[in-house]
Design an enzyme around this catalytic site. Structure first.
Site, short mmCIF file in Angstrom:
data_model
loop_
_atom_site.label_atom_id
_atom_site.label_comp_id
_atom_site.label_asym_id
_atom_site.label_seq_id
_atom_site.Cartn_x
_atom_site.Cartn_y
_atom_site.Cartn_z
N TRP A 103 0.71 -1.20 0.02
CA TRP A 103 0.20 -0.11 0.07
C TRP A 103 0.84 1.21 0.07
O TRP A 103 0.57 2.36 -0.35
CB TRP A 103 -0.87 -0.15 1.28
CG TRP A 103 -2.06 -0.98 1.07
CD1 TRP A 103 -2.31 -2.23 1.56
CD2 TRP A 103 -3.04 -0.93 0.14
NE1 TRP A 103 -3.55 -2.75 1.23
CE2 TRP A 103 -3.88 -2.31 0.07
CE3 TRP A 103 -3.21 0.02 -1.12
CZ2 TRP A 103 -5.05 -2.36 -0.91
CZ3 TRP A 103 -4.41 -0.16 -1.96
CH2 TRP A 103 -5.16 -1.44 -1.97
N ASP A 178 -0.17 6.72 6.76
CA ASP A 178 -1.93 5.87 6.61
C ASP A 178 -1.85 5.07 7.68
O ASP A 178 -1.07 4.02 7.94
CB ASP A 178 -1.37 5.13 5.16
CG ASP A 178 -2.57 4.34 4.56
OD1 ASP A 178 -3.59 4.06 5.52
OD2 ASP A 178 -2.60 3.74 3.68
N LYS A 202 -11.87 -1.33 8.44
CA LYS A 202 -11.13 -2.24 9.01
C LYS A 202 -11.50 -2.33 10.61
O LYS A 202 -11.94 -2.97 11.02
CB LYS A 202 -9.57 -1.84 8.90
CG LYS A 202 -9.00 -1.42 7.45
CD LYS A 202 -8.89 -2.56 6.62
CE LYS A 202 -8.27 -2.06 5.30
NZ LYS A 202 -7.92 -3.25 4.38
#
Length: 374
Positions: A103, A178, A202
């Site tokens: 990511w 992030d 999440k």
């Protein structure tokens, strides 16, 4: 008696059954209004109560300083890969992107469209294929960069950086982080960062919304004139994140999750439970003769535990039979293969225990060559 099933997906993720009951109540009739929470107007008094509770609750559990704003956006973390450089970075500005996995690399590739993004590799792989992170002094940071972007938890690889590591980054740099797969799983000193952002699906709720916690002095006129208004931080701040119709039900579910976290002792208590779950699963892997985890113990993720067996054929059998046992979505990411168990905040200890029991049973069957099983 109905068999229990557990969702180990990396997202959208497992939701506590306790929270699910409250969600169902909201589906039917909220505050005796006669309407579902899915159909109330985002301009209504009921929804404004949700807005205030969500922002206030998040500030409370994360101890967000007063000089930070809390904004909500569509588009997930991928949307922020574009929105952040569009708002903050000049076209030719040098920005360091720390590459720790899948990511962070995606964020870097998106950043290349809007600034002079630099790829800074922070991964170290030993001779026996164990993955860890380089010490900060070996990170190839540019003297000319003002911003540093990093991903706290790499969902795909199951690798977790440490918040303390960034203390060694020069103080004149603005750190953008992030936290999509780890927000609310452990305490965060927000003051260390210029921006902390995370998608909801999440630990914060259901898919559809991304939170951006940003230091107030970073919200200025966007650096790119062509920025869509929906991604403009200053526009969203002026409109209390209601410039457009938000994912109203997603916001509502997140208020329920924040209540659940506070009811269960706050983020520090949640962190203790997360460590207990992760330790149980990692100990099972480490004591096994069949399962393999390739992440250095220091950098193992608490949220996403990756593992594999000695062959892809056995991995496929593991996934097949685990699903039949009510343990769902354990197949690893298409890039890394193997298996991945995402054990976010809402995953109960008994869910991880059920997985561990199955892993031991599967290993026993493998070594005793039970033909009916394989």
């Amino acid at each position: 008696m109905k068999r229990k099933m557990y969702n180990f997906s990396a997202g959208p993720s497992y939701i506590s059954r306790e929270i699910m009951k409250d969600i169902c109540l909201g589906l039917d009739d909220s505050k005796r209004s006669g309407f579902s929470m899915m159909e109330i107007s985002h301009r209504s008094n009921i929804f404004m109560e949700i807005v205030h509770e969500l922002q206030g609750g998040l500030r409370n559990v994360l101890d967000i300083p007063e000089n930070y704003e809390v904004l909500f956006f569509h588009g997930g973390a991928r949307g922020m890969f574009s929105a952040i450089p569009l708002n903050l970075f000049q076209r030719n500005e040098i920005v360091d992107y720390l590459i720790g996995g899948y990511w962070s690399n995606y964020a870097y590739r998106e950043g290349l469209k809007y600034c002079s993004a630099r790829s800074v590799e922070i991964i170290k792989e030993s001779r026996n294929d164990i993955v860890s992170l380089l010490p900060v002094k070996k990170w190839d940071l540019s003297n000319k960069s003002k911003y540093v972007h990093y991903c706290h938890n790499e969902t795909v690889e199951g690798l977790r950086a440490h918040i303390e590591d960034i203390d060694d980054i020069p103080k004149d740099k603005v750190i953008i982080a992030d936290f999509s797969s780890s927000i609310l799983s452990e305490p965060i000193d927000i003051s260390k960062f210029g921006i902390v952002y995370a998608s909801f699906q999440k630990n914060m709720g259901i898919a559809g919304t991304t939170v951006v916690i940003i230091r107030s002095n970073l919200i200025e006129k966007p650096r790119h004139d062509s920025i869509p208004s929906i991604l403009d931080f200053s526009v969203q701040l002026k409109n209390s994140s209601l410039y457009n119709t938000p994912s109203t039900f997603s916001w509502y579910v997140s208020t329920l999750i924040i209540r659940w976290i506070r009811k269960n002792g706050g983020v520090r208590k949640i962190e203790q439970m997360n460590r207990k779950k992760a330790e149980l699963l990692y100990n099972t892997i480490d004591q096994s003769q069949l399962y393999i985890n390739s992440i250095d113990m220091k950098y193992r993720s608490m949220m996403n535990v990756t593992f594999r067996t000695k062959s892809t054929k056995i991995d496929e059998k593991f996934v097949e039979f685990s699903e039949k046992s009510g343990l769902l979505f354990l197949r690893g990411h298409r890039e890394t293969k193997g298996m991945r168990a995402s054990i976010y905040n809402s995953m109960p200890y008994e869910g991880v225990k059920a997985l561990v029991d199955f892993m031991k049973y599967f290993e026993h069957q493998y070594f005793f060559k039970d033909i009916s099983f394989f």
